[in-house]
Design a protein around this motif. Structure first.
Motif, PDB file in Angstrom:
ATOM      1  N   ASP A 176       0.840  -1.211   0.000  1.00 18.79           N
ATOM      2  CA  ASP A 176       0.000   0.000   0.000  1.00 18.79           C
ATOM      3  C   ASP A 176       0.871   1.255   0.000  1.00 18.79           C
ATOM      4  O   ASP A 176       0.588   2.221  -0.723  1.00 18.79           O
ATOM      5  CB  ASP A 176      -0.929   0.008   1.222  1.00 18.79           C
ATOM      6  CG  ASP A 176      -1.977  -1.091   1.165  1.00 18.79           C
ATOM      7  OD1 ASP A 176      -2.314  -1.522   0.038  1.00 18.79           O
ATOM      8  OD2 ASP A 176      -2.442  -1.525   2.232  1.00 18.79           O
ATOM      9  N   SER A 179       2.352   1.724  -3.521  1.00 18.36           N
ATOM     10  CA  SER A 179       1.407   2.220  -4.521  1.00 18.36           C
ATOM     11  C   SER A 179       1.072   3.688  -4.276  1.00 18.36           C
ATOM     12  O   SER A 179       0.940   4.472  -5.225  1.00 18.36           O
ATOM     13  CB  SER A 179       0.132   1.372  -4.521  1.00 18.36           C
ATOM     14  OG  SER A 179      -0.508   1.405  -3.257  1.00 18.36           O
ATOM     15  N   ARG A 180       0.963   4.102  -2.994  1.00 22.23           N
ATOM     16  CA  ARG A 180       0.700   5.525  -2.699  1.00 22.23           C
ATOM     17  C   ARG A 180       1.889   6.393  -3.097  1.00 22.23           C
ATOM     18  O   ARG A 180       1.717   7.535  -3.533  1.00 22.23           O
ATOM     19  CB  ARG A 180       0.379   5.693  -1.217  1.00 22.23           C
ATOM     20  CG  ARG A 180      -1.041   5.245  -0.855  1.00 22.23           C
ATOM     21  CD  ARG A 180      -1.458   5.617   0.553  1.00 22.23           C
ATOM     22  NE  ARG A 180      -0.909   4.710   1.566  1.00 22.23           N
ATOM     23  CZ  ARG A 180       0.064   5.024   2.389  1.00 22.23           C
ATOM     24  NH1 ARG A 180       0.616   6.241   2.338  1.00 22.23           N
ATOM     25  NH2 ARG A 180       0.502   4.158   3.280  1.00 22.23           N
ATOM     26  N   PRO A 220     -10.774   8.098 -10.542  1.00 23.00           N
ATOM     27  CA  PRO A 220     -10.811   8.484  -9.128  1.00 23.00           C
ATOM     28  C   PRO A 220      -9.504   8.049  -8.457  1.00 23.00           C
ATOM     29  O   PRO A 220      -8.856   7.108  -8.888  1.00 23.00           O
ATOM     30  CB  PRO A 220     -12.010   7.699  -8.574  1.00 23.00           C
ATOM     31  CG  PRO A 220     -12.855   7.406  -9.772  1.00 23.00           C
ATOM     32  CD  PRO A 220     -11.901   7.238 -10.913  1.00 23.00           C
ATOM     33  N   ARG A 221      -9.140   8.720  -7.370  1.00 28.01           N
ATOM     34  CA  ARG A 221      -7.847   8.480  -6.741  1.00 28.01           C
ATOM     35  C   ARG A 221      -7.669   7.034  -6.310  1.00 28.01           C
ATOM     36  O   ARG A 221      -6.591   6.451  -6.515  1.00 28.01           O
ATOM     37  CB  ARG A 221      -7.685   9.405  -5.536  1.00 28.01           C
ATOM     38  CG  ARG A 221      -6.252   9.387  -4.966  1.00 28.01           C
ATOM     39  CD  ARG A 221      -6.096  10.339  -3.792  1.00 28.01           C
ATOM     40  NE  ARG A 221      -4.711  10.354  -3.333  1.00 28.01           N
ATOM     41  CZ  ARG A 221      -3.795  11.253  -3.704  1.00 28.01           C
ATOM     42  NH1 ARG A 221      -4.141  12.229  -4.542  1.00 28.01           N
ATOM     43  NH2 ARG A 221      -2.551  11.195  -3.235  1.00 28.01           N
ATOM     44  N   ASP A 222      -8.715   6.424  -5.732  1.00 31.68           N
ATOM     45  CA  ASP A 222      -8.551   5.042  -5.258  1.00 31.68           C
ATOM     46  C   ASP A 222      -8.361   4.079  -6.425  1.00 31.68           C
ATOM     47  O   ASP A 222      -7.606   3.104  -6.334  1.00 31.68           O
ATOM     48  CB  ASP A 222      -9.733   4.627  -4.389  1.00 31.68           C
ATOM     49  CG  ASP A 222     -11.069   4.728  -5.115  1.00 31.68           C
ATOM     50  OD1 ASP A 222     -11.136   5.423  -6.154  1.00 31.68           O
ATOM     51  OD2 ASP A 222     -12.049   4.104  -4.658  1.00 31.68           O
ATOM     52  N   GLU A 223      -9.033   4.355  -7.571  1.00 31.03           N
ATOM     53  CA  GLU A 223      -8.863   3.483  -8.731  1.00 31.03           C
ATOM     54  C   GLU A 223      -7.469   3.671  -9.346  1.00 31.03           C
ATOM     55  O   GLU A 223      -6.820   2.707  -9.777  1.00 31.03           O
ATOM     56  CB  GLU A 223      -9.943   3.781  -9.780  1.00 31.03           C
ATOM     57  CG  GLU A 223     -11.342   3.371  -9.339  1.00 31.03           C
ATOM     58  CD  GLU A 223     -12.370   3.600 -10.431  1.00 31.03           C
ATOM     59  OE1 GLU A 223     -11.972   3.635 -11.615  1.00 31.03           O
ATOM     60  OE2 GLU A 223     -13.569   3.748 -10.110  1.00 31.03           O
ATOM     61  N   GLN A 225      -4.822   4.553  -7.736  1.00 29.16           N
ATOM     62  CA  GLN A 225      -3.852   3.910  -6.842  1.00 29.16           C
ATOM     63  C   GLN A 225      -3.811   2.410  -7.071  1.00 29.16           C
ATOM     64  O   GLN A 225      -2.743   1.797  -7.031  1.00 29.16           O
ATOM     65  CB  GLN A 225      -4.195   4.208  -5.387  1.00 29.16           C
ATOM     66  CG  GLN A 225      -3.208   3.589  -4.399  1.00 29.16           C
ATOM     67  CD  GLN A 225      -3.461   4.003  -2.973  1.00 29.16           C
ATOM     68  OE1 GLN A 225      -3.796   5.154  -2.697  1.00 29.16           O
ATOM     69  NE2 GLN A 225      -3.320   3.063  -2.042  1.00 29.16           N
ATOM     70  N   GLU A 226      -4.973   1.809  -7.344  1.00 31.17           N
ATOM     71  CA  GLU A 226      -5.009   0.369  -7.609  1.00 31.17           C
ATOM     72  C   GLU A 226      -4.270   0.030  -8.897  1.00 31.17           C
ATOM     73  O   GLU A 226      -3.585  -1.000  -8.989  1.00 31.17           O
ATOM     74  CB  GLU A 226      -6.456  -0.110  -7.700  1.00 31.17           C
ATOM     75  CG  GLU A 226      -6.619  -1.585  -8.042  1.00 31.17           C
ATOM     76  CD  GLU A 226      -5.905  -2.506  -7.046  1.00 31.17           C
ATOM     77  OE1 GLU A 226      -5.536  -3.630  -7.460  1.00 31.17           O
ATOM     78  OE2 GLU A 226      -5.697  -2.113  -5.885  1.00 31.17           O
ATOM     79  N   ARG A 229      -0.711   0.144  -8.018  1.00 29.72           N
ATOM     80  CA  ARG A 229      -0.345  -1.016  -7.190  1.00 29.72           C
ATOM     81  C   ARG A 229      -0.110  -2.235  -8.066  1.00 29.72           C
ATOM     82  O   ARG A 229       0.950  -2.878  -7.990  1.00 29.72           O
ATOM     83  CB  ARG A 229      -1.448  -1.313  -6.177  1.00 29.72           C
ATOM     84  CG  ARG A 229      -1.067  -2.419  -5.172  1.00 29.72           C
ATOM     85  CD  ARG A 229      -2.287  -3.065  -4.543  1.00 29.72           C
ATOM     86  NE  ARG A 229      -3.031  -3.837  -5.516  1.00 29.72           N
ATOM     87  CZ  ARG A 229      -2.683  -5.047  -5.950  1.00 29.72           C
ATOM     88  NH1 ARG A 229      -1.580  -5.628  -5.522  1.00 29.72           N
ATOM     89  NH2 ARG A 229      -3.420  -5.671  -6.847  1.00 29.72           N
TER      90      ARG A 229
END
Length: 558
Positions: A176, A179-180, A220-223, A225-226, A229
């Motif tokens: 995590d 990836s961030r 979106p930011r979470d997507e 980041q995935e 990752r």
């Protein structure tokens, strides 16, 4: 006469002594007879404490038994003299022909000289390096790469079926953070407080963006980041794999930690331990009762929130290896993992296996690079850590591998870059490689001068001519090679091979300075010259065999 021949003969003499005394159950083998090279050459070629070991069992005074055995040893072909020393040590001196015969034994065996059968049929899994896929290979990983691969080669030389395995830690908080860090680099943001820095982060982020088929900016930011990752970890995996291949380390298996959770392996391991009666539940969590097996406390396997604890992956991974048929499992870990040994051995016992047999843990210490007498602390690419590629760029693969493997892995290591770039005898890898190159030069010059090992189709080998003191010493070192390999395998210490090669190189250089393979001037080629060529080539073979076990080249010219 080889050490094995002498040990066999001594074992037979002990058995005969037992029979004469009416003592039953005494039937030693060669492995029960210890032979060592005396430090003082005046004490002979071999020393043994066999009389001290078996004296009590035979109801004899060890010195008297030694004298009795000495009579039998003296009668063996190839034995020049036998002396009894101290409380019952036996010192054996071989005649020149018996000692010199080793040169032909070595060349007849070729690449297989030194190998043994102690581990024949044993299926072993050797897991090493296993660095987190969050950055370039650091020096600790490089050290384990050199040590682990060399150990695998040495174990294979003793007959083991070895699988080299890399455990990718692609599950957990470090992924995590990785990836961030990639996402922050892409967005032009500062590195997260707990993230990873260094130029490689920007490199990986740029490669992810270049490979992505769409527009990352609209996600979106979470997507996003995935995406970083999944793609970033895969790219880092690829870089690490290639780094290892470039370092001459080829893994047979790359095992992904995440697969243990995706395939149900963790649940399978917990179910097995529950069947064995070692699982209990308390405070909403699932526990393993490791205190039954010597651990300082019981361990949570599944937390009360349903998330697996770190040990869950260890349990599943160990069981997975055993179910793949590996009898012996070796894991190399860094010094910061020393506290894990107790709990890991407790889990081995919980599965009904034998700690320190079915599982062994090897702990390695830190590596520092030193230049101009000062530590090197920064990497061109990684920023806050010196990497394997920094070391290779500075000294080359041969010197890097040799330097990392020539000291015991459980001791901290300072690698002197200035020393490893010198073309002098002070540089240990140069010293050994130059010895091999010199043996090849001698062989080329011998051929040009008409000195050959075979004349008119007949092997021209007269071992009785190898009478010079340096030849006796050199043959004594050559005889040690099989024992050194067996010891390095048993103790899991590849550095013993490197130190042996340095001793052999030293013996060879001294012999080269004292004995001629090529006659001077117009002198006639004699049996001693041809036989010395056999000895020269035998040294070349053993140097080549030993360097090969360390993954280091044996150059013909330097």
């Amino acid at each position: 006469m080889t050490p094995a021949d002498l040990a066999d003969a001594m074992a037979a003499l002990v058995a005969s002594a037992a029979e004469r005394r009416g003592v039953e159950g005494i039937a030693p083998s060669a492995s029960d007879v210890a032979l060592e090279r005396p430090r003082n050459r005046e004490h002979g070629d071999w020393a043994s404490n066999v009389a001290l070991r078996f004296g009590k069992q035979l109801g004899s005074n060890p010195r008297e038994l030694a004298a009795e055995l000495a009579d039998g040893i003296a009668a063996l072909d190839g034995v020049k003299r036998v002396d009894v020393a101290g409380p019952g040590f036996i010192n054996v001196t071989l005649d020149a022909a018996a000692a010199g015969a080793l040169a032909k034994v070595i060349l007849d065996a070729g690449d297989t000289f030194g190998q043994g059968t102690e581990l024949a049929g044993v299926k072993m899994n050797l897991e090493f390096v296993s660095a987190n896929p969050t950055g370039p290979m650091h020096l600790g990983g490089a050290r384990w790469g050199a040590v682990g691969d060399s150990l695998a080669r040495i174990l294979q030389a003793q007959g083991a079926e070895v699988t080299r395995e890399y455990y990718f830690n692609d599950h957990g908080a470090q992924i995590d953070r990785f990836s961030r860090s990639l996402l922050a680099s892409y967005l032009g943001e500062p590195t997260p407080e707990d993230g990873y820095a260094g130029g490689y982060i920007a490199e990986i982020a740029a490669r992810v963006v270049a490979d992505y088929p769409g527009d990352l900016a609209v996600l979106p930011r979470d997507e996003a980041q995935e995406v970083f990752r999944a793609a970033g970890v895969e790219l880092m995996f690829g870089d690490i794999r290639q780094s290892m291949i470039d370092f001459r380390v080829d893994f047979d298996v790359y095992f992904h930690e995440n697969s243990l959770y995706e395939t149900g392996a963790v649940d399978h391991a917990v179910a097995r331990l529950r069947e064995l009666g070692h699982i209990f539940e308390a405070d909403g969590a699932i526990w393993l009762r490791t205190t039954t097996f010597g651990d300082d406390r019981d361990r949570v396997v599944i937390r009360s929130n349903g998330e697996p604890a770190y040990i869950a992956g260890d349990l599943a991974y160990y069981l997975n290896k055993r179910e793949r048929g590996f009898e012996r499992n070796l894991i190399m870990l860094g010094a910061d993992h020393h506290g894990y040994i107790g709990r890991l051995m407790a889990t081995v016992a919980a599965f009904g296996d034998t700690p320190y047999y079915n599982l062994e843990i090897l702990i390695g210490q830190l590596v520092n690079l030193v230049k101009d007498g000062e530590p090197v602390r920064m990497s061109k690419r990684a920023g806050n850590v010196v990497t394997m590629e920094d070391l290779i760029e500075a000294v080359g693969i041969d010197a890097a591998r040799y330097a990392l493997v020539r000291s015991s892995a459980d001791s901290q290591l300072d690698v002197d870059l200035d020393l490893l770039t010198k073309r002098t005898n002070d540089n240990p890898v140069y010293y050994v490689q130059y010895a091999h190159a010199r043996t090849q030069a001698v062989a080329r010059n011998a051929a040009a001068s008409g000195v050959a090992r075979v004349v008119d189709g007949v092997e021209a080998f007269a071992p009785e001519t190898l009478e010079h003191e340096t030849e006796s010493i050199l043959l004594g070192v050559l005889q040690e090679f099989p024992r050194i390999l067996a010891q390095a395998s048993e103790l899991r210490e590849p550095h013993r091979v490197a130190r042996y090669l340095e001793e052999l190189a030293g013996g060879y250089h001294r012999w080269y300075d004292s004995c001629r393979v090529i006659p001077q001037g117009d002198a006639t080629v004699e049996a001693v010259h041809r036989t010395r060529l056999w000895l020269n080539d035998a040294v070349s073979q053993v140097l080549r065999n030993g360097l090969g076990l360390l993954g280091v080249s044996a150059p013909d010219r330097m």
